[in-house]
Design a protein around this motif. Sequence first.
Motif, PDB file in Angstrom:
ATOM      1  N   GLU A 127      -0.375  -3.740  -5.096  1.00 42.36           N
ATOM      2  CA  GLU A 127      -1.177  -2.638  -4.556  1.00 42.36           C
ATOM      3  C   GLU A 127      -0.403  -1.331  -4.683  1.00 42.36           C
ATOM      4  O   GLU A 127      -0.969  -0.280  -4.945  1.00 42.36           O
ATOM      5  CB  GLU A 127      -1.484  -2.918  -3.075  1.00 42.36           C
ATOM      6  N   ASN A 128       0.909  -1.414  -4.469  1.00 36.53           N
ATOM      7  CA  ASN A 128       1.760  -0.237  -4.505  1.00 36.53           C
ATOM      8  C   ASN A 128       3.178  -0.689  -4.805  1.00 36.53           C
ATOM      9  O   ASN A 128       3.514  -1.857  -4.610  1.00 36.53           O
ATOM     10  CB  ASN A 128       1.701   0.493  -3.164  1.00 36.53           C
ATOM     11  N   ASN A 157      -1.361  -6.647  -0.791  1.00 33.69           N
ATOM     12  CA  ASN A 157      -2.228  -6.489   0.355  1.00 33.69           C
ATOM     13  C   ASN A 157      -3.287  -7.580   0.390  1.00 33.69           C
ATOM     14  O   ASN A 157      -3.901  -7.866  -0.633  1.00 33.69           O
ATOM     15  CB  ASN A 157      -2.889  -5.106   0.225  1.00 33.69           C
ATOM     16  N   ARG A 196       2.932   3.147   6.329  1.00 34.44           N
ATOM     17  CA  ARG A 196       2.355   2.442   5.180  1.00 34.44           C
ATOM     18  C   ARG A 196       3.391   1.536   4.522  1.00 34.44           C
ATOM     19  O   ARG A 196       3.101   0.412   4.123  1.00 34.44           O
ATOM     20  CB  ARG A 196       1.796   3.461   4.196  1.00 34.44           C
ATOM     21  N   LYS A 228      -1.190  -1.416   3.169  1.00 34.61           N
ATOM     22  CA  LYS A 228      -2.496  -0.767   3.266  1.00 34.61           C
ATOM     23  C   LYS A 228      -3.309  -1.381   4.408  1.00 34.61           C
ATOM     24  O   LYS A 228      -3.389  -2.600   4.532  1.00 34.61           O
ATOM     25  CB  LYS A 228      -3.244  -0.940   1.942  1.00 34.61           C
TER      26      LYS A 228
END
Length: 165
Positions: free
Chosen positions: A49-50, A63, A107, A112
Amino acid sequence: MTTGRTAARIAAAFTALAALAGCDPQRIDKLEEGVATEADVRAQFGEPENIWDSPAGRVLEYNRQPAGRKNYMITIGPDGRMSALRQVLTPENFARVKPGMPMEELRKLLGKPAKVTRYALKQETEWDWHWNQPPNTPMVFTAVLNDQQYVLRSGSSQDRSVEAP
């Protein structure tokens, strides 16, 4: 007729959720800290996701919100190998959320959120994460942020949108 379609959609959603819940332990079991590479992690979990930079290396965020009740952070050390795999939606991490914490730090800590709700008149935004309190009580952790993107307050409550098992 519509009721039957709705029931079928709900059943399909629960089946997908059960499959997702069953897949994570299998994926995790195939990864060994200090041995698995970033390519191995991506082969098991897909695209993150990141990606966050940290002193320990690169952190890949996986996530499982809003359908799931877990978020994973997987650290890839400077040697290119997985040095940590952790589920971050825990009471210990929630206790680290304090008033004044910047949104980006929140975060990076929890991943998320499942839901973001803006309250314009109050100039606040609620971030919600779904999690399970052991043994298996559905909970929601909420962090309230101001318009400057800093935490004002936070806390957990029982998730009333699902029935406890």
